[in-house]
Design a protein around this motif. Structure first.
Motif, PDB file in Angstrom:
ATOM      1  N   ASP A 107       0.817  -1.034   0.240  1.00  0.00           N
ATOM      2  CA  ASP A 107       0.073  -0.276   0.032  1.00  0.00           C
ATOM      3  C   ASP A 107       1.082   1.244   0.052  1.00  0.00           C
ATOM      4  O   ASP A 107       0.325   2.254  -0.635  1.00  0.00           O
ATOM      5  CB  ASP A 107      -0.927   0.046   1.201  1.00  0.00           C
ATOM      6  N   SER A 108       2.064   0.939   0.449  1.00  0.00           N
ATOM      7  CA  SER A 108       2.844   2.356   0.629  1.00  0.00           C
ATOM      8  C   SER A 108       3.328   2.527  -1.047  1.00  0.00           C
ATOM      9  O   SER A 108       3.519   3.687  -1.369  1.00  0.00           O
ATOM     10  CB  SER A 108       4.340   1.994   1.216  1.00  0.00           C
ATOM     11  N   THR A 109       3.456   1.634  -1.788  1.00  0.00           N
ATOM     12  CA  THR A 109       3.823   1.869  -2.986  1.00  0.00           C
ATOM     13  C   THR A 109       2.759   2.354  -3.865  1.00  0.00           C
ATOM     14  O   THR A 109       2.903   3.370  -4.771  1.00  0.00           O
ATOM     15  CB  THR A 109       4.192   0.583  -4.052  1.00  0.00           C
ATOM     16  N   LEU A 110       1.490   2.098  -3.510  1.00  0.00           N
ATOM     17  CA  LEU A 110       0.347   2.656  -3.989  1.00  0.00           C
ATOM     18  C   LEU A 110       0.049   3.905  -3.774  1.00  0.00           C
ATOM     19  O   LEU A 110       0.102   4.903  -4.693  1.00  0.00           O
ATOM     20  CB  LEU A 110      -0.861   2.019  -3.752  1.00  0.00           C
ATOM     21  N   ALA A 111       0.478   4.399  -2.463  1.00  0.00           N
ATOM     22  CA  ALA A 111       0.247   5.554  -1.931  1.00  0.00           C
ATOM     23  C   ALA A 111       1.263   6.626  -2.525  1.00  0.00           C
ATOM     24  O   ALA A 111       0.886   7.677  -2.934  1.00  0.00           O
ATOM     25  CB  ALA A 111       0.352   5.643  -0.521  1.00  0.00           C
ATOM     26  N   TYR A 112       2.544   6.131  -2.439  1.00  0.00           N
ATOM     27  CA  TYR A 112       3.787   7.041  -2.771  1.00  0.00           C
ATOM     28  C   TYR A 112       3.843   7.071  -4.035  1.00  0.00           C
ATOM     29  O   TYR A 112       3.963   8.238  -4.862  1.00  0.00           O
ATOM     30  CB  TYR A 112       4.996   6.697  -1.992  1.00  0.00           C
ATOM     31  N   GLN A 113       4.016   5.880  -4.767  1.00  0.00           N
ATOM     32  CA  GLN A 113       4.451   6.045  -6.371  1.00  0.00           C
ATOM     33  C   GLN A 113       3.248   6.096  -7.003  1.00  0.00           C
ATOM     34  O   GLN A 113       3.188   6.837  -7.941  1.00  0.00           O
ATOM     35  CB  GLN A 113       5.145   4.598  -6.511  1.00  0.00           C
ATOM     36  N   VAL A 114       1.990   5.471  -6.859  1.00  0.00           N
ATOM     37  CA  VAL A 114       0.789   5.624  -7.848  1.00  0.00           C
ATOM     38  C   VAL A 114      -0.013   6.918  -7.681  1.00  0.00           C
ATOM     39  O   VAL A 114      -0.028   7.988  -8.599  1.00  0.00           O
ATOM     40  CB  VAL A 114      -0.025   4.454  -7.813  1.00  0.00           C
ATOM     41  N   TYR A 115      -0.421   7.093  -6.306  1.00  0.00           N
ATOM     42  CA  TYR A 115      -0.989   8.225  -6.152  1.00  0.00           C
ATOM     43  C   TYR A 115      -0.031   9.673  -6.133  1.00  0.00           C
ATOM     44  O   TYR A 115      -0.495  10.580  -6.550  1.00  0.00           O
ATOM     45  CB  TYR A 115      -1.919   8.344  -4.886  1.00  0.00           C
ATOM     46  N   GLY A 116       1.215   9.332  -5.451  1.00  0.00           N
ATOM     47  CA  GLY A 116       1.885  10.667  -5.295  1.00  0.00           C
ATOM     48  C   GLY A 116       2.607  11.049  -6.554  1.00  0.00           C
ATOM     49  O   GLY A 116       2.703  12.045  -6.700  1.00  0.00           O
ATOM     50  N   LYS A 117       3.391   9.932  -7.149  1.00  0.00           N
ATOM     51  CA  LYS A 117       4.411  10.332  -8.263  1.00  0.00           C
ATOM     52  C   LYS A 117       3.543  10.028  -9.525  1.00  0.00           C
ATOM     53  O   LYS A 117       4.233  10.085 -10.552  1.00  0.00           O
ATOM     54  CB  LYS A 117       5.504   9.554  -8.003  1.00  0.00           C
ATOM     55  N   LYS A 118       2.459   9.341  -9.742  1.00  0.00           N
ATOM     56  CA  LYS A 118       1.800   9.251 -10.843  1.00  0.00           C
ATOM     57  C   LYS A 118       2.684   8.110 -11.764  1.00  0.00           C
ATOM     58  O   LYS A 118       2.423   8.146 -12.824  1.00  0.00           O
ATOM     59  CB  LYS A 118       1.505  10.388 -11.775  1.00  0.00           C
ATOM     60  N   VAL A 119       3.199   6.888 -11.104  1.00  0.00           N
ATOM     61  CA  VAL A 119       3.504   5.923 -11.712  1.00  0.00           C
ATOM     62  C   VAL A 119       2.255   4.918 -11.919  1.00  0.00           C
ATOM     63  O   VAL A 119       1.355   4.906 -11.504  1.00  0.00           O
ATOM     64  CB  VAL A 119       4.451   5.170 -10.863  1.00  0.00           C
TER      65      VAL A 119
END
Ligand code: TMP
Length: 214
Positions: A107-119
């Motif tokens: 969920d950290s990858t979802l929160a930081y990379q997907v939602y935060g950095k738009k990966v």
């Protein structure tokens, strides 16, 4: 009575939410009850994954290098660390019927990379399919914190990490993402950790015991 069984617990939340503190407390509380568990973290948790972790953090802190990791390089490093961690630590511990307590996970990858950095979420999901092979936490605690409490905790830290310097709006965005992830999901517990007191510690151990003692 506690019948030894594999159980995977994850703590998530923004920096300064107290998840490392609460995961340690949970580990100690389970130990007191003689429930065999391990405490681990992401990125990291094994020697090789910790090496990848320091690579990620060094990239951010090395002021001399102008060229920073691209967001996809960064994401791949988190996923590479996760692969090492899952294969060499989490799965073996679960096979030994231990309780695994992990400070951050997918969920950290979802929160930081997907939602935060738009990966791209598909990029991450595809890799997760291969490296996780269906592995999912049994329960996830999302610790929700007020901006004042998290700021205060971060200001007391000796070692800062890369996101400790981000502005409040980034934290708010990441926290909102965690809450969005938890919404309407079974086995997610959103708990206010602004106080970080005994009340929260007790709440957490009671939730865990309810799940593992049947
Ligand atoms: P920590 O503060 O919990 O030690 O985590 C280190 C940093 O890594 C934190 O700022 C969040 C970040 N992170 C990601 O961006 N993506 C991930 O998948 C994970 C596990 C951590």
């Amino acid at each position: 009575m506690f019948k030894k069984k594999p159980f995977f617990i994850v703590f998530e939340g923004v920096e300064g939410c107290g998840k490392s503190y609460q995961s340690k407390k949970l580990y100690n509380n389970l130990k007191k009850k003689k429930i065999s568990s391990i405490l681990t973290r992401e990125p990291g948790g094994t020697e090789s994954a910790e090496m990848i972790r320091s690579l990620i953090l060094k990239d951010y802190f090395n002021k001399k290098i102008k060229e920073k990791f691209d967001k996809y390089t960064d994401t791949l490093l988190y996923l590479a660390a996760r692969n090492e961690h899952v294969k060499n630590k989490i799965i073996p511990a679960l096979k030994q019927r231990k309780v695994v307590i992990c400070d951050r996970f997918v969920d950290s990858t979802l929160a930081y990379q997907v939602y935060g950095k738009k990966v791209s979420p598909n990029f991450i999901n595809n890799i997760h399919k291969t490296i996780l092979n269906g592995l999912k936490p049994n329960i996830t605690f999302i610790l929700k914190v007020s901006p004042t409490a998290s700021k205060l905790r971060l200001s007391k830290r000796k070692i800062k990490n890369r996101y400790d310097k981000f502005d409040q709006s980034f934290y708010n965005k990441v926290q909102k993402s965690f809450l969005r992830i938890a919404k309407n999901k079974m086995n997610y517990y959103v708990l206010d950790s602004s106080k970080n007191d005994k009340v929260l510690e007790n709440k957490i151990i009671n939730i865990v015991l309810k799940h593992i003692i049947k």
